[in-house]
Design an enzyme around this catalytic site. Structure first.
Site, PDB file in Angstrom:
ATOM      1  CG  ASP A  54      14.054  -0.223  -3.487  1.00 34.07           C
ATOM      2  OD1 ASP A  54      12.930   0.339  -3.435  1.00 34.07           O
ATOM      3  OD2 ASP A  54      14.924   0.088  -4.319  1.00 34.07           O
TER       4      ASP A  54
ATOM      5  CB  THR B 200      12.837   7.223  -5.918  1.00 33.19           C
ATOM      6  OG1 THR B 200      11.653   6.721  -5.333  1.00 33.19           O
ATOM      7  CG2 THR B 200      14.037   6.853  -5.057  1.00 33.19           C
TER       8      THR B 200
ATOM      9  N   GLY C 140      10.034  -1.296  -5.656  1.00 36.81           N
ATOM     10  CA  GLY C 140      10.897  -1.680  -4.551  1.00 36.81           C
ATOM     11  C   GLY C 140      10.812  -3.125  -4.126  1.00 36.81           C
TER      12      GLY C 140
HETATM   13  N1  ASP Z   1      11.991   2.184  -5.059  1.00 36.11           N
HETATM   14  C1  ASP Z   1      11.018   3.067  -4.457  1.00 36.11           C
HETATM   15  C2  ASP Z   1      10.129   2.247  -3.540  1.00 36.11           C
HETATM   16  O1  ASP Z   1       9.779   1.140  -3.885  1.00 36.11           O
HETATM   17  C3  ASP Z   1      10.194   3.788  -5.452  1.00 36.11           C
HETATM   18  C4  ASP Z   1      10.943   4.431  -6.584  1.00 36.11           C
HETATM   19  O2  ASP Z   1      12.114   4.189  -6.776  1.00 36.11           O
HETATM   20  O3  ASP Z   1      10.358   5.223  -7.331  1.00 36.11           O
HETATM   21  O4  ASP Z   1       9.749   2.744  -2.517  1.00 36.11           O
END
Ligand code: ASP
Length: 331
Positions: free
Chosen positions: A219, A188, A241
């Site tokens: 998130d 991400t 998340g």
């Molecule tokens: N936070 C992101 C999600 O849960 C994934 C990530 O940060 O790699 O969609």
């Protein structure tokens, strides 16, 4: 940060500009090669330079954040834009958000699968709609109206991410307790910036988690969970998340700084090294204080991360063991 007496800072006005980025906290050393490390470092440096260019020209923190994230979304290495991971049923569903700390304006999109740069659509939602978040088909209709680039969904079908999904599906079939193993997060992207007028902004963009269920939203597009900015701080998170959502991670960090007077380092640690792992989650965040302090906490093996200050020299790191000097308060 060291005091700069000449050069960019004098051109930039009263405040020292700073931009920090992340490219995800799911880095596993075992899956990296010297080549992939070099590519990741080069991509982060490019993103930092693009964002810095905006700040150097006197543009806003949100311009810098948008510019840096767009570069990372275009690179298949990261789980955002082009390199987005696959859902359980083999689709790509992208999420993004942007927040302007000076005005508390915010924009977000969730579950889009044809938008080339979801961060640009989040910005359009912020600036050209009455709303904060648009999802799915409605978000894409709005993208078309706004002239935000749409691509065929096959644009997001990269072989590496497809193989990751195949491995996750196999693990799911073979393991009794597959949930933790099968739902992985990698790459991400996010950015936080302070511009020459002292305004802060934060943004995050993601493909979510490999093997996520159709329609799952994490998130990253949720203001307060994956992204938050106000006059005291700017935060972009990356990690599992579901945990970031439950603790409103990004806003929790900002509240600690604004109301409790904690530093970026203290507030970031409390949430990322204590609260989230305490519940069973993992990940990291980039945190920028109004005073220019940068903290990049994470509780995983590595987090793609970097920052650039008034001298325009990018600093990047990958693993927890990498040395990276961070800007402390500059005013
Ligand atoms: N936070 C992101 C999600 O849960 C994934 C990530 O940060 O790699 O969609």
């Amino acid at each position: 940060m060291a005091t700069v007496e000449k050069g960019e800072l004098t051109l930039l006005g009263e405040q020292t500009v700073v931009l920090a980025i992340h490219g995800g906290a799911g880095v596993e050393r075992a899956s990296m090669t010297p080549e992939s490390e070099t590519k990741a470092r080069a991509a982060m440096e490019l993103a930092l330079r693009h964002g810095y260019e905006q700040l150097k020209q006197g543009r806003s923190a949100k311009d810098a954040v948008t510019a840096a994230i767009t570069v990372l979304e275009d690179d298949p290495l990261f789980n955002a834009g082009r390199g987005a991971v696959f859902t359980h049923d083999g689709r790509n569903e992208l999420d993004a958000s942007l927040m302007d700390g000076a005005t508390l304006a915010a924009g977000a999109v969730a579950g889009v699968h044809k938008v080339k740069n979801p961060i640009l659509l989040a910005r359009a939602v912020m600036e050209h709609s009455q709303h904060v978040m648009l999802a799915g088909d409605g978000a894409e209709q709005f993208a078309a109206e706004q002239g935000v680039s749409l691509v065929d969904p096959s644009y997001f079908r990269t072989e590496r991410r497809w193989q990751e999904l195949q491995r996750a599906l196999q693990e799911e079939n073979h393991q009794a307790q597959a949930t933790r193993e099968a739902i992985k997060h990698f790459g991400t992207v996010g950015a936080v910036a302070r511009d020459s007028q002292g305004r802060l902004a934060a943004g995050t963009s993601t493909g979510g988690m490999t093997n996520k269920r159709y329609g799952r939203v994490g998130d990253s597009p949720v203001i307060g969970a994956g992204t938050y900015a106000d006059v005291d701080c700017a935060v972009s998170g990356t990690g599992w998340g579901e945990y970031y959502l439950r603790v409103s991670a990004a806003r929790e960090i900002c509240l600690r700084m604004g109301r409790l007077g904690e530093s970026a380092t203290q507030a970031g640690r409390a949430v990322i090294e204590d609260e989230i792992p305490g519940m069973g989650g993992d990940g990291g965040a980039i945190v920028l204080g109004a005073n220019g302090e940068v903290a990049l906490p994470f509780n995983t093996e590595g987090m793609y991360r970097g920052w650039i200050g008034a001298d325009g020299v990018p600093h990047v790191a990958i693993y927890a063991t990498d040395a990276l000097t961070l800007p402390t308060a500059s005013r």
